[in-house]
Design a protein around this motif. Structure first.
Motif, PDB file in Angstrom:
ATOM      1  N   GLY A  34       0.781  -1.227   0.000  1.00 16.21           N
ATOM      2  CA  GLY A  34       0.000   0.000   0.000  1.00 16.21           C
ATOM      3  C   GLY A  34       0.815   1.281   0.000  1.00 16.21           C
ATOM      4  O   GLY A  34       0.250   2.371  -0.143  1.00 16.21           O
ATOM      5  N   ASP A  58       3.046   2.477  -2.237  1.00 12.20           N
ATOM      6  CA  ASP A  58       3.037   3.166  -3.524  1.00 12.20           C
ATOM      7  C   ASP A  58       1.659   3.726  -3.849  1.00 12.20           C
ATOM      8  O   ASP A  58       1.543   4.799  -4.452  1.00 12.20           O
ATOM      9  CB  ASP A  58       3.510   2.225  -4.631  1.00 12.20           C
ATOM     10  N   ARG A  59       0.630   3.023  -3.452  1.00 18.21           N
ATOM     11  CA  ARG A  59      -0.721   3.537  -3.664  1.00 18.21           C
ATOM     12  C   ARG A  59      -0.936   4.817  -2.868  1.00 18.21           C
ATOM     13  O   ARG A  59      -1.537   5.777  -3.350  1.00 18.21           O
ATOM     14  CB  ARG A  59      -1.746   2.490  -3.271  1.00 18.21           C
ATOM     15  N   GLU A  71       0.837   7.601  -4.630  1.00 22.54           N
ATOM     16  CA  GLU A  71       0.097   7.964  -5.837  1.00 22.54           C
ATOM     17  C   GLU A  71      -1.106   8.841  -5.505  1.00 22.54           C
ATOM     18  O   GLU A  71      -1.463   9.747  -6.259  1.00 22.54           O
ATOM     19  CB  GLU A  71      -0.374   6.696  -6.558  1.00 22.54           C
ATOM     20  N   ASP A  72      -1.729   8.575  -4.347  1.00 18.91           N
ATOM     21  CA  ASP A  72      -2.930   9.306  -3.957  1.00 18.91           C
ATOM     22  C   ASP A  72      -2.639  10.620  -3.223  1.00 18.91           C
ATOM     23  O   ASP A  72      -3.577  11.351  -2.890  1.00 18.91           O
ATOM     24  CB  ASP A  72      -3.814   8.424  -3.066  1.00 18.91           C
ATOM     25  N   ARG A 126       7.523  11.048  -8.410  1.00 20.49           N
ATOM     26  CA  ARG A 126       6.125  11.146  -8.840  1.00 20.49           C
ATOM     27  C   ARG A 126       5.671  12.596  -8.948  1.00 20.49           C
ATOM     28  O   ARG A 126       4.845  12.929  -9.811  1.00 20.49           O
ATOM     29  CB  ARG A 126       5.240  10.398  -7.828  1.00 20.49           C
ATOM     30  N   PRO A 149      -7.122  -2.571   2.395  1.00 20.70           N
ATOM     31  CA  PRO A 149      -6.784  -3.319   1.185  1.00 20.70           C
ATOM     32  C   PRO A 149      -6.159  -4.677   1.500  1.00 20.70           C
ATOM     33  O   PRO A 149      -5.768  -4.956   2.632  1.00 20.70           O
ATOM     34  CB  PRO A 149      -5.785  -2.404   0.469  1.00 20.70           C
TER      35      PRO A 149
END
Length: 203
Positions: free
Chosen positions: A22, A24-25, A28-29, A55, A192
């Motif tokens: 989780g 990297d998610r 990303e968010d 990013r 998740p």
């Protein structure tokens, strides 16, 4: 912490990648605004800050960790990355970024698999929120309680984590909801990988 990481810091990222799910998610968010500021509470090897810098080019990156040994690896990794990241030693419950970095509050603040290692984790979480700018976000990703994986899997994982002084926080969602209500923010929260991880954001 220094005793634990003196040697393992050299292989930390390679050995943690398969099960620190989780991260990297969450990065990303983050949706960091142009030229926005990002603070990692407990930055470890610097892996997440480097990922955030790639990013979000132009973001101003800051991190601290209580382990001087981990910071040695973080500084080395940051230097190799070519990114500009401000790093310091500090305690997540009381760290004063204005005194160290000259920046008091940040657009994005996050904890990545650190609250499960901080004894007074509720104080650290509240302190992290206090460092968020108006309109900013506080994000957390950490171990969950494996609701969808069953009791044997949970017992195995949590027993193994305890060897490293890691304690998944059963009341993380409740505590984040309390902070959301007290600060007038909204909370999104997910579990998740069938509850293996917990992922929450206050905005």
């Amino acid at each position: 912490m220094d005793r634990m990481y003196r040697l393992t810091r050299h292989i930390y990222d390679a050995t943690r990648k398969p099960y620190l799910l989780g991260r990297d998610r969450m990065i990303e968010d983050l949706n960091v605004p142009p030229n926005g500021t990002v603070l990692e509470m407990g930055c470890g090897t610097g892996r997440n800050l480097i990922a955030a810098g790639r990013r979000y080019p132009g973001a101003r990156l800051f991190g601290f960790d209580i382990s001087a040994e981990m910071l040695k690896t973080a500084r080395s990794n940051v230097e190799r990355s070519g990114l500009s990241v401000c790093l310091s030693e500090g305690d997540a419950c009381v760290f004063d970024p204005h005194a160290v970095f000259g920046t008091a509050r940040f657009d994005r603040v996050y904890f990545s698999y650190t609250l499960s290692m901080i004894p007074d984790w509720t104080t650290a979480l509240a302190h992290g929120l206090s460092l968020v700018k108006d309109g900013g976000r506080l994000s957390v990703v950490d171990f969950g309680f494996c609701e969808g994986l069953g009791i044997p899997a949970r017992a195995l994982l949590h027993g193994w984590l305890s060897l490293f002084h890691v304690t998944p926080r059963a009341s993380l969602e409740t505590e984040m909801a309390r902070l959301a209500k007290a600060s007038g923010r909204t909370l999104t929260f997910e579990r998740p990988a069938r509850g293996y991880a917990q992922l929450g954001t206050l905005r």
